[in-house]
Design an enzyme around this catalytic site. Structure first.
Site, PDB file in Angstrom:
ATOM      1  N   TYR A 102      40.866  46.013  44.620  1.00  0.00           N
ATOM      2  CA  TYR A 102      41.178  45.209  43.434  1.00  0.00           C
ATOM      3  C   TYR A 102      42.120  44.091  43.862  1.00  0.00           C
ATOM      4  O   TYR A 102      43.302  44.306  44.085  1.00  0.00           O
ATOM      5  CB  TYR A 102      41.814  46.140  42.389  1.00  0.00           C
ATOM      6  CG  TYR A 102      42.248  45.520  41.071  1.00  0.00           C
ATOM      7  CD1 TYR A 102      42.084  44.175  40.774  1.00  0.00           C
ATOM      8  CD2 TYR A 102      42.823  46.322  40.091  1.00  0.00           C
ATOM      9  CE1 TYR A 102      42.487  43.650  39.557  1.00  0.00           C
ATOM     10  CE2 TYR A 102      43.231  45.804  38.874  1.00  0.00           C
ATOM     11  CZ  TYR A 102      43.059  44.468  38.616  1.00  0.00           C
ATOM     12  OH  TYR A 102      43.469  43.957  37.408  1.00  0.00           O
ATOM     13  N   LYS A 136      36.892  43.868  43.304  1.00  0.00           N
ATOM     14  CA  LYS A 136      37.117  43.250  41.996  1.00  0.00           C
ATOM     15  C   LYS A 136      38.015  42.067  42.276  1.00  0.00           C
ATOM     16  O   LYS A 136      39.159  42.227  42.699  1.00  0.00           O
ATOM     17  CB  LYS A 136      37.800  44.228  41.054  1.00  0.00           C
ATOM     18  CG  LYS A 136      38.311  43.592  39.790  1.00  0.00           C
ATOM     19  CD  LYS A 136      39.157  44.574  39.028  1.00  0.00           C
ATOM     20  CE  LYS A 136      39.641  44.040  37.700  1.00  0.00           C
ATOM     21  NZ  LYS A 136      40.137  42.691  37.741  1.00  0.00           N
TER      22      LYS A 136
HETATM   23  C1  LIG Z   1      45.497  38.962  34.852  1.00  0.00           C
HETATM   24  C2  LIG Z   1      44.462  39.766  34.127  1.00  0.00           C
HETATM   25  O1  LIG Z   1      44.777  40.619  33.330  1.00  0.00           O
HETATM   26  N1  LIG Z   1      43.217  39.485  34.394  1.00  0.00           N
HETATM   27  C3  LIG Z   1      42.134  40.126  33.748  1.00  0.00           C
HETATM   28  C4  LIG Z   1      41.343  40.894  34.748  1.00  0.00           C
HETATM   29  O2  LIG Z   1      41.591  40.941  35.919  1.00  0.00           O
HETATM   30  C5  LIG Z   1      41.211  39.139  33.034  1.00  0.00           C
HETATM   31  O3  LIG Z   1      40.264  39.871  32.320  1.00  0.00           O
HETATM   32  C6  LIG Z   1      41.988  38.240  32.096  1.00  0.00           C
HETATM   33  O4  LIG Z   1      42.636  39.016  31.141  1.00  0.00           O
HETATM   34  C7  LIG Z   1      41.064  37.241  31.389  1.00  0.00           C
HETATM   35  O5  LIG Z   1      40.355  36.533  32.344  1.00  0.00           O
HETATM   36  C8  LIG Z   1      41.844  36.291  30.516  1.00  0.00           C
HETATM   37  O6  LIG Z   1      42.621  35.426  31.274  1.00  0.00           O
HETATM   38  C1  LIG Z   2      41.128  42.986  33.828  1.00  0.00           C
HETATM   39  C2  LIG Z   2      41.204  44.111  34.714  1.00  0.00           C
HETATM   40  O1  LIG Z   2      40.363  44.323  35.493  1.00  0.00           O
HETATM   41  C3  LIG Z   2      42.302  45.000  34.579  1.00  0.00           C
HETATM   42  O2  LIG Z   2      42.806  45.078  33.483  1.00  0.00           O
HETATM   43  O3  LIG Z   2      42.685  45.654  35.526  1.00  0.00           O
END
Ligand SMILES: CC(=O)N[C@H](C=O)[C@@H](O)[C@H](O)[C@H](O)CO
Ligand SMILES: CC(=O)C(=O)O
Length: 323
Positions: free
Chosen positions: A143, A176
């Site tokens: 990740y 990811k």
């Molecule tokens: C930093 C963070 O939480 N990133 C999420 C997943 O990795 C995303 O799903 C964001 O929430 C989304 O892209 C909105 O900016």
């Molecule tokens: C957005 C995502 O992958 C997380 O919440 O860890």
């Protein structure tokens, strides 16, 4: 090593951990939450205890219980349940990895430790390998989220990490990628010749660009409540209807851009999901603070203006039933 499981693909919702007003985990709503994702959003994969799930704000015992409940409720309903088992220390990460295997999860994911930070990819790979070895039969995902771990994307590039990774981590199944560096992401795809890995993109507002580059799926917070809209974008893209795909992406961007300007994070995701699904997600845990009522009111107005707020039970385009 042979992995009979089918590859993780399509949308993966990064699940919220529902909490009560007292800050305890609200286990009884998880069953409803699974049904909501499957039936209302068309999302059949989940990523548990990650950023959105406040995994790093939960105790180890809570993380185990949350993982168990999602696996139990998702049985025969969800395709895949991936558990994030990253932690600041190797022992806890290994314990969680082993536990994920015992309860029958479909995969595990790990972030880079972020107090003592790995200074180069070899140090990071060594850490990841030790975690993966605690659950050798489970598909393993790295990740990559440099903005939150503080492990600079310059010192550990995903593209370099991927190179020859299966020799070091036999259960490695993908990535990811939660970063906006599309050069790095593109080069991950470029070297994935046999398409052996799942390359999952994690910046929801830029997903279409990642699809063009060859993302095989996506993990994100917004798929909890914009899963259906995003699936429409995926379908348009698959049918090579780029104009429609772009129009979906722009509509999604309009919403995300708006909330980012207001201040957007896990607390706000909890408020939006409560609003859209009707399932109470509760407040976040400290140090996060609950979203303001003003935020929620503004987000609601925006969702309505974009026609993103459909009422449970009513299909899109069937609004006359309201009047
Ligand atoms: C930093 C963070 O939480 N990133 C999420 C997943 O990795 C995303 O799903 C964001 O929430 C989304 O892209 C909105 O900016
Ligand atoms: C957005 C995502 O992958 C997380 O919440 O860890």
């Amino acid at each position: 090593m042979a992995f009979p499981k089918k590859k993780l693909q399509g949308l993966v919702a990064a699940t919220i951990t529902p909490m009560t007003e007292n800050g305890e985990i609200n286990f009884p709503v998880i069953g409803q939450y699974v049904d909501y994702l499957v039936k209302e959003q068309g999302v059949k994969n989940i990523f548990v205890n990650g950023t959105t799930g406040e995994g790093l704000s939960l105790s180890i015992s809570e993380r185990r219980q949350v993982a168990e409940e999602w696996v139990r409720q998702g049985k025969n309903k969800l395709d895949q349940v991936v558990i994030h088992v990253g932690a600041l220390n190797l022992k806890e990460s290994q314990e969680l990895a082993q536990h994920a295997a015992e309860i029958g999860a479909d995969g595990i994911a790990v972030i880079a430790p972020f107090f003592f930070k790995s200074q180069n990819k070899d140090a990071l790979i060594s850490f990841l390998r030790e975690v993966a070895a605690a659950a050798p039969a489970l598909p393993f995902y790295y990740y990559h989220i440099p903005s939150l771990t503080g492990v600079k994307s310059k010192s550990v590039r995903a593209e370099e990490l991927l190179d020859g990774i299966q020799d070091k981590i036999p259960s490695f199944q993908g990535l990811k990628f939660s970063d906006t560096d599309l050069l790095d992401f593109g080069q991950c795809v470029d070297q994935n010749h046999q398409r052996q890995f799942a390359l999952l993109f994690g910046v929801d507002e830029q997903l279409l660009s990642a699809l063009v580059l060859g993302a095989t799926g996506a993990v994100g917070s917004t798929y909890n409540y914009l899963g259906k809209k995003t699936n429409q974008m995926l379908e348009a893209f698959e049918q090579k209807d780029l104009a429609s795909a772009l129009s979906y992406q722009f509509r999604i961007q309009r919403f995300i851009n708006y909330v980012i300007k207001l201040g957007f994070g896990v607390s706000q995701t909890k408020a939006i999901m409560t609003l859209v699904s009707g399932i109470p997600m509760g407040p976040p845990r400290l140090p996060l603070q609950k979203a303001t009522q003003e935020f929620t009111a503004n987000a609601e107005a925006k969702l309505k203006s974009l026609n993103f707020l459909s009422f449970p039970g009513l299909k899109d385009g069937n609004m006359e039933a309201c009047s």
